[in-house]
Structures are given as structure tokens and as C-alpha cells.
Design a protein around this motif. Structure first.
Motif, PDB file in Angstrom:
ATOM      1  N   VAL A  40       0.842  -1.201   0.000  1.00 42.72           N
ATOM      2  CA  VAL A  40       0.000   0.000   0.000  1.00 42.72           C
ATOM      3  C   VAL A  40       0.877   1.250   0.000  1.00 42.72           C
ATOM      4  O   VAL A  40       0.612   2.218  -0.725  1.00 42.72           O
ATOM      5  CB  VAL A  40      -0.961  -0.002   1.203  1.00 42.72           C
ATOM      6  CG1 VAL A  40      -1.783   1.280   1.242  1.00 42.72           C
ATOM      7  CG2 VAL A  40      -1.904  -1.216   1.126  1.00 42.72           C
ATOM      8  N   ARG A  41       1.934   1.237   0.773  1.00 46.86           N
ATOM      9  CA  ARG A  41       2.874   2.362   0.780  1.00 46.86           C
ATOM     10  C   ARG A  41       3.522   2.517  -0.599  1.00 46.86           C
ATOM     11  O   ARG A  41       3.631   3.636  -1.125  1.00 46.86           O
ATOM     12  CB  ARG A  41       3.930   2.128   1.853  1.00 46.86           C
ATOM     13  CG  ARG A  41       5.145   3.049   1.802  1.00 46.86           C
ATOM     14  CD  ARG A  41       4.822   4.484   2.104  1.00 46.86           C
ATOM     15  NE  ARG A  41       4.233   4.652   3.430  1.00 46.86           N
ATOM     16  CZ  ARG A  41       3.918   5.840   3.946  1.00 46.86           C
ATOM     17  NH1 ARG A  41       4.119   6.952   3.232  1.00 46.86           N
ATOM     18  NH2 ARG A  41       3.379   5.930   5.145  1.00 46.86           N
ATOM     19  N   ALA A  42       3.968   1.400  -1.195  1.00 48.66           N
ATOM     20  CA  ALA A  42       4.595   1.468  -2.515  1.00 48.66           C
ATOM     21  C   ALA A  42       3.628   1.996  -3.568  1.00 48.66           C
ATOM     22  O   ALA A  42       4.015   2.734  -4.482  1.00 48.66           O
ATOM     23  CB  ALA A  42       5.105   0.083  -2.913  1.00 48.66           C
ATOM     24  N   VAL A  59       3.419  17.523  -4.833  1.00 47.55           N
ATOM     25  CA  VAL A  59       2.795  16.216  -4.583  1.00 47.55           C
ATOM     26  C   VAL A  59       3.416  15.620  -3.329  1.00 47.55           C
ATOM     27  O   VAL A  59       4.640  15.585  -3.189  1.00 47.55           O
ATOM     28  CB  VAL A  59       2.997  15.246  -5.765  1.00 47.55           C
ATOM     29  CG1 VAL A  59       2.216  13.956  -5.508  1.00 47.55           C
ATOM     30  CG2 VAL A  59       2.578  15.871  -7.071  1.00 47.55           C
ATOM     31  N   ARG A  60       2.559  15.122  -2.414  1.00 51.56           N
ATOM     32  CA  ARG A  60       3.049  14.514  -1.183  1.00 51.56           C
ATOM     33  C   ARG A  60       2.267  13.253  -0.867  1.00 51.56           C
ATOM     34  O   ARG A  60       1.081  13.152  -1.182  1.00 51.56           O
ATOM     35  CB  ARG A  60       2.887  15.479  -0.009  1.00 51.56           C
ATOM     36  CG  ARG A  60       3.767  16.714  -0.048  1.00 51.56           C
ATOM     37  CD  ARG A  60       3.332  17.725   0.997  1.00 51.56           C
ATOM     38  NE  ARG A  60       2.005  18.250   0.706  1.00 51.56           N
ATOM     39  CZ  ARG A  60       1.083  18.525   1.630  1.00 51.56           C
ATOM     40  NH1 ARG A  60       1.323  18.284   2.913  1.00 51.56           N
ATOM     41  NH2 ARG A  60      -0.075  19.023   1.290  1.00 51.56           N
ATOM     42  N   VAL A  61       2.948  12.312  -0.233  1.00 49.85           N
ATOM     43  CA  VAL A  61       2.284  11.165   0.382  1.00 49.85           C
ATOM     44  C   VAL A  61       2.039  11.523   1.838  1.00 49.85           C
ATOM     45  O   VAL A  61       2.984  11.860   2.567  1.00 49.85           O
ATOM     46  CB  VAL A  61       3.141   9.897   0.268  1.00 49.85           C
ATOM     47  CG1 VAL A  61       2.480   8.735   1.018  1.00 49.85           C
ATOM     48  CG2 VAL A  61       3.355   9.523  -1.194  1.00 49.85           C
ATOM     49  N   VAL A  62       0.782  11.483   2.253  1.00 51.62           N
ATOM     50  CA  VAL A  62       0.414  11.941   3.594  1.00 51.62           C
ATOM     51  C   VAL A  62      -0.500  10.899   4.247  1.00 51.62           C
ATOM     52  O   VAL A  62      -1.068  10.033   3.573  1.00 51.62           O
ATOM     53  CB  VAL A  62      -0.307  13.306   3.551  1.00 51.62           C
ATOM     54  CG1 VAL A  62       0.613  14.379   2.979  1.00 51.62           C
ATOM     55  CG2 VAL A  62      -1.587  13.225   2.730  1.00 51.62           C
ATOM     56  N   GLU A  63      -0.651  10.996   5.559  1.00 54.21           N
ATOM     57  CA  GLU A  63      -1.579  10.123   6.273  1.00 54.21           C
ATOM     58  C   GLU A  63      -1.998  10.790   7.569  1.00 54.21           C
ATOM     59  O   GLU A  63      -1.344  11.731   8.038  1.00 54.21           O
ATOM     60  CB  GLU A  63      -0.966   8.755   6.529  1.00 54.21           C
ATOM     61  CG  GLU A  63       0.369   8.773   7.235  1.00 54.21           C
ATOM     62  CD  GLU A  63       1.029   7.403   7.212  1.00 54.21           C
ATOM     63  OE1 GLU A  63       0.808   6.646   8.183  1.00 54.21           O
ATOM     64  OE2 GLU A  63       1.727   7.100   6.240  1.00 54.21           O
ATOM     65  N   VAL A  71      -1.715  13.653  -2.031  1.00 51.79           N
ATOM     66  CA  VAL A  71      -2.323  14.962  -2.245  1.00 51.79           C
ATOM     67  C   VAL A  71      -1.379  15.784  -3.117  1.00 51.79           C
ATOM     68  O   VAL A  71      -0.165  15.837  -2.854  1.00 51.79           O
ATOM     69  CB  VAL A  71      -2.589  15.695  -0.916  1.00 51.79           C
ATOM     70  CG1 VAL A  71      -3.091  17.110  -1.178  1.00 51.79           C
ATOM     71  CG2 VAL A  71      -3.602  14.925  -0.082  1.00 51.79           C
ATOM     72  N   GLY A  72      -1.920  16.390  -4.157  1.00 52.46           N
ATOM     73  CA  GLY A  72      -1.118  17.222  -5.042  1.00 52.46           C
ATOM     74  C   GLY A  72      -1.881  18.462  -5.468  1.00 52.46           C
ATOM     75  O   GLY A  72      -3.118  18.494  -5.404  1.00 52.46           O
ATOM     76  N   ALA A 161     -10.546  12.051  10.517  1.00 54.27           N
ATOM     77  CA  ALA A 161      -9.260  12.568  10.984  1.00 54.27           C
ATOM     78  C   ALA A 161      -8.459  13.151   9.826  1.00 54.27           C
ATOM     79  O   ALA A 161      -7.774  14.178   9.972  1.00 54.27           O
ATOM     80  CB  ALA A 161      -8.463  11.464  11.680  1.00 54.27           C
ATOM     81  N   PHE A 162      -8.546  12.510   8.665  1.00 63.87           N
ATOM     82  CA  PHE A 162      -7.815  13.013   7.500  1.00 63.87           C
ATOM     83  C   PHE A 162      -8.339  14.387   7.088  1.00 63.87           C
ATOM     84  O   PHE A 162      -7.561  15.300   6.789  1.00 63.87           O
ATOM     85  CB  PHE A 162      -7.949  12.033   6.328  1.00 63.87           C
ATOM     86  CG  PHE A 162      -7.050  12.356   5.169  1.00 63.87           C
ATOM     87  CD1 PHE A 162      -5.793  11.791   5.074  1.00 63.87           C
ATOM     88  CD2 PHE A 162      -7.450  13.239   4.176  1.00 63.87           C
ATOM     89  CE1 PHE A 162      -4.948  12.097   4.017  1.00 63.87           C
ATOM     90  CE2 PHE A 162      -6.611  13.557   3.120  1.00 63.87           C
ATOM     91  CZ  PHE A 162      -5.360  12.981   3.035  1.00 63.87           C
ATOM     92  N   LEU A 163      -9.656  14.548   7.078  1.00 64.47           N
ATOM     93  CA  LEU A 163     -10.222  15.844   6.706  1.00 64.47           C
ATOM     94  C   LEU A 163      -9.943  16.895   7.770  1.00 64.47           C
ATOM     95  O   LEU A 163      -9.805  18.087   7.444  1.00 64.47           O
ATOM     96  CB  LEU A 163     -11.717  15.699   6.451  1.00 64.47           C
ATOM     97  CG  LEU A 163     -12.096  14.882   5.214  1.00 64.47           C
ATOM     98  CD1 LEU A 163     -13.602  14.758   5.091  1.00 64.47           C
ATOM     99  CD2 LEU A 163     -11.505  15.490   3.948  1.00 64.47           C
ATOM    100  N   ASP A 164      -9.854  16.479   9.029  1.00 67.58           N
ATOM    101  CA  ASP A 164      -9.437  17.428  10.063  1.00 67.58           C
ATOM    102  C   ASP A 164      -8.036  17.964   9.762  1.00 67.58           C
ATOM    103  O   ASP A 164      -7.754  19.159   9.939  1.00 67.58           O
ATOM    104  CB  ASP A 164      -9.436  16.763  11.443  1.00 67.58           C
ATOM    105  CG  ASP A 164     -10.831  16.517  11.991  1.00 67.58           C
ATOM    106  OD1 ASP A 164     -11.778  17.147  11.487  1.00 67.58           O
ATOM    107  OD2 ASP A 164     -10.962  15.696  12.918  1.00 67.58           O
TER     108      ASP A 164
END
Length: 447
Positions: A40-42, A59-63, A71-72, A161-164
Motif C-alpha cells: 500500500v505504501r509502494a 505532490v506529497r504522500v500523507v496520512e 495529495v497534489g 481525521a484526515f479531513l481534520d
């Protein structure tokens, strides 16, 4: 850019995009299985790299406590709107691999369709966005935010939590969820209703330990028989849901002949449909209930033993306007109050997600309807979907006034979540063209 230019550009980009789709599909990003966490990370990193290659400057990988998302941002030209383009990169488990006609993580083309897990749901959504942005050489005529989720197939448990954490970054004039279906191959659609979801793992206990079935059977209740008896109370004789407190909604009225349904679902000869009302009412407007899994002794390992504990996963799809928390409470109350023989009932897992009623009459939505009609050569339909996309409800609650559009490339033959999931290549190309035409329309509108 003229519409003819866009058609030419999309046609030129499709082969490379499909190659990239195949590489994404090869990553088994199964969010439900912890052993695939690295995959999933890859997958998230691969998605981020693709949009960087498509000219996205940020562009970033976020969690936010869950699976990694991407998100880009492409900045908006002066006076132009911003749209958020959504898809998800996680996929469902394959089920029995031996039942697939080909390797589920290697794209195979047969008769104008691509076959693989995730090739339609929803890595095709990522590829649609990628094709549209490449058609503009990474310089779209409007602002574009990319949001590719990594846990949609889990029910988006950390979406609040992600939208927060990142909601302000996702605010836009329109939000496109490319994770839905069309009425049929060759007929584009906008989804206007989604069912909600209430699901539990219900555990039944009757004994402190296992017992000899011959010595004690007939007097002492075993957990598995008790659980099966309890599950049988959840539906009426015709298959309608028998849980008090669940509601029905009004949805689009389209003719969905039962014979078509039988053909599209491969329903066996002689097996009857369940429920009452028209097919679309049963699929889109009414609750449905499924027992998705059982934890019990496998037949191959069975002995003459009374089981002390048994579990089942029960899923209820809800009417689009049903209060999901109230529905979950009703399901748990039903299972607790109807437990046979005074068995102990607990719920190791419980989850609820609201459905959605989506308006497609805003000014940006009307441009989208026109763009898809132009791309397909036929007027899009407004339809419902029986599935659930929790994000749609979260967006409506948090970002009032933002137009939400729910589209996609699934069709009745796609077998999303099933064996031999597939994508129609013709519809994929039209979806990419439709999105590019929409972006061009928005960039040409009077500010």
C-alpha cells in the motif's frame, strides 16, 4: 485548446497511461490485509511519482493515522476555479486466485476489456485523471487538487481525521469522485444517490469450552447453530430486511429489467430474486443485508464437537438518507434481543457510514454533464448506486456549497470486488476525454 485538439491529445496519451495503469495494478495494494502494508505504501509512492511526472509541482504522500494517501496541487490561473480530482489506490483482496482466468495482478486484455484486481476499482480512476492532466502537458486551464485515498476499501475509517488534518487543502469549487459506475457500456452516468452502510462482527458464546456433541448435544446449545439461527431472523421469507428502524428513500426511476439483472449477475437458473419493489428500488432505495463471513471450524477440520463461540460479519446497506448511527444501533439491538437460548452476544467490530443524495444541477456540474455527453456522444443519465462511498457524505457535511460529482468507469460487467474484475477500454478512453473537455470548459468560462 480546441475540442479536436483535446481528442487528439487524449488519443495520443492513452497508450502510455494504460501502461502506467498496468504498473499500478501490479502492486497488490490490499489495504485490508496487514501483510500488504508495504505494498500500500509502494502504491502511494508510485501514484505520487506519476503525478509528478505529469507536471504537478506539489505532490506529497500523507496520512492521518490510517493508510497513506496522495495529495497534489496544480495552482489555479488567475480568476479560474479549482477542482479536486479523487480516486483511491487501495484494492480489495483477490479471493481464490485459482478462480481467476489470469493473474489478478497482471493486466490481461481480452475482447476490448482489461482484467485484473483494481484495474477498474479504482486504479482506473487514477488513470482517468492522469490522462486528462497529461493532455494539457501538466498545465491545466483551472486549478487542480489531486486526492488519491489509500483506505477506501476499508470504508475510509480515518477519513474524519484526515479531513481534520488536510481538509483545507482539499477545498475546491467542485470535487470529482471518480469511483462509480455507468448505466451500461457506452452510456455515461452521474450518481445522485449512494446507500449508507452499517456493519458488525457479531460474536455468539454459549459455552466456556468445547464439548462432545454426542454426550451433550440435544441439551446444550452450541454457538454455531445458535449463531445461524440468530442470523436467520435478520430477513423475512422473501429476503427483505427484517430489522426494525430501517428506512426507504426515493430514487431515480429507471427500467432495469430482471432479465438484464440475471444476465449481468450470472444468477443461476431457478434462483429467485430477493426483496420487493422494482429492481432499482431494491438496489438503490431500500436496505439490503448480507452475511459476508463466518468464523467457525472449517469442514476439513471438523470433529464431533459443540463449538463454544462463533462469529459472523453482517453488512447492511442503508437507504441514502438513513441515519447511519441509528441504523447501526438498530442492527445491534435486533441481534442482542433475538439471541436464542440466552446466548451471549457481543460486537468486536461495528462501523457505520452515511449515504448521500448528490445534486448535479450546479453550474460546474452542468458543464460536466455537457462534457461527458460530448465525449460519449449520448446524454448522461442520473442514476443511483447500491454501494457506499463515505467520503461523499463527509464532504457534504464539512464543505457546504462545494459541488460534488460522482462518476467513474465501472459498468455492470466490471465485477468490482469479484473474480475477473475488468475495465472496458472504450469507456475508459471516453471518461478521460470527458474529464479533459470539462476542465477546458471550466477554463473558458467567464470568471
Amino acid at each position: 485548446m480546441t475540442n479536436t485538439d483535446l481528442r487528439t491529445r487524449i488519443a495520443a496519451e492513452l497508450p502510455g497511461v494504460l501502461d502506467d495503469l498496468a504498473r499500478l495494478v501490479a502492486i497488490p495494494s490490499i489495504s485490508a490485509q496487514p501483510e500488504h502494508a508495504d505494498d500500500v505504501r509502494a502504491s502511494a509512492e508510485a501514484v505520487a511519482a506519476l503525478f509528478r511526472g505529469a507536471g504537478c509541482p506539489d505532490v506529497r504522500v500523507v496520512e492521518a493515522g490510517g493508510q497513506p494517501a496522495v495529495v497534489g496541487h496544480y495552482p489555479a490561473p488567475e480568476g479560474r476555479p479549482t477542482v479536486c480530482l479523487y480516486a483511491h489506490h487501495d484494492v480489495q483482496p483477490t479471493g481464490p486466485v485459482e478462480e481467476w482466468s489470469s493473474d489478478p495482478f497482471a493486466v490481461t486484455e481480452r475482447d476490448g476489456r482489461l482484467y485484473a484486481r483494481g484495474v477498474a476499482d479504482d486504479k482506473a480512476g487514477i488513470a482517468v485523471h492522469l490522462a486528462a492532466l497529461r493532455a494539457f502537458d501538466g498545465r491545466p486551464p483551472v486549478g487542480v487538487t489531486i486526492f488519491v485515498e489509500g483506505e477506501e476499501e476499508l470504508g475510509s475509517p480515518t477519513m474524519p481525521a484526515f479531513l481534520d488534518a488536510y481538509g483545507d487543502e482539499l477545498r475546491a469549487d467542485a470535487f470529482v469522485i471518480c469511483d462509480s459506475g455507468n448505466w451500461e457500456v457506452g452510456r455515461p452516468s452521474f450518481t445522485t444517490t449512494l446507500r449508507g452502510l452499517a456493519e458488525v462482527v457479531v460474536e455468539v458464546r454459549t459455552l466456556g469450552h468445547a464439548l462432545h456433541s454426542g454426550m451433550f448435544g440435544g441439551v446444550v446449545p452450541d454457538a454455531l447453530t445458535t449463531l445461524v439461527t440468530l442470523l436467520g431472523t435478520l430477513t423475512d421469507a422473501d429476503g427483505s430486511v427484517a430489522v426494525d428502524g430501517l428506512t426507504t428513500a426515493e430514487v431515480a426511476h429507471l427500467d432495469y429489467p430482471p432479465d438484464r439483472l440475471r444476465a449481468e449477475t450470472s444468477l443461476l437458473d431457478g434462483v429467485e430474486l430477493v426483496g420487493t419493489g422494482s429492481v432499482v428500488e431494491r438496489l438503490w432505495a431500500k436496505p439490503s443485508l448480507s452475511v459476508l463471513a463466518l468464523d467457525a471450524t472449517p469442514v476439513a477440520k471438523a470433529s464431533n464437537t459443540l463449538a463454544p463461540v462463533a462469529r459472523a460479519k453482517v453488512s447492511v446497506r442503508l437507504a441514502p438518507n438513513q441515519d447511519a448511527a441509528a441504523a447501526l444501533a438498530a442492527l445491534q439491538r435486533h441481534l442482542t434481543e433475538r439471541a436464542p437460548f440466552g446466548a451471549r452476544v457481543t460486537f468486536p467490530h461495528a462501523h457505520a457510514a452515511a449515504g448521500s443524495v448528490i445534486d448535479v444541477d450546479g453550474p460546474l456540474a452542468r458543464e460536466a454533464v455537457a462534457a461527458l455527453g460530448e465525449a460519449w456522444g449520448v446524454e448522461p443519465l442520473r442514476i443511483g448506486q447500491g454501494g457506499s462511498i463515505p467520503l461523499a457524505g463527509e464532504l457534504a457535511a464539512r464543505m457546504p456549497g462545494m459541488e460534488v460529482l460522482l462518476t467513474g468507469v465501472l459498468d455492470p460487467h466490471a465485477r468490482a470486488h469479484g473474480i475477473d474484475e475488468s475495465l472496458d477500454l472504450g469507456d475508459f478512453g471516453k471518461a478521460a476525454l470527458g474529464e479533459a473537455l470539462w476542465l477546458e470548459r471550466l477554463g473558458s468560462r467567464d470568471a
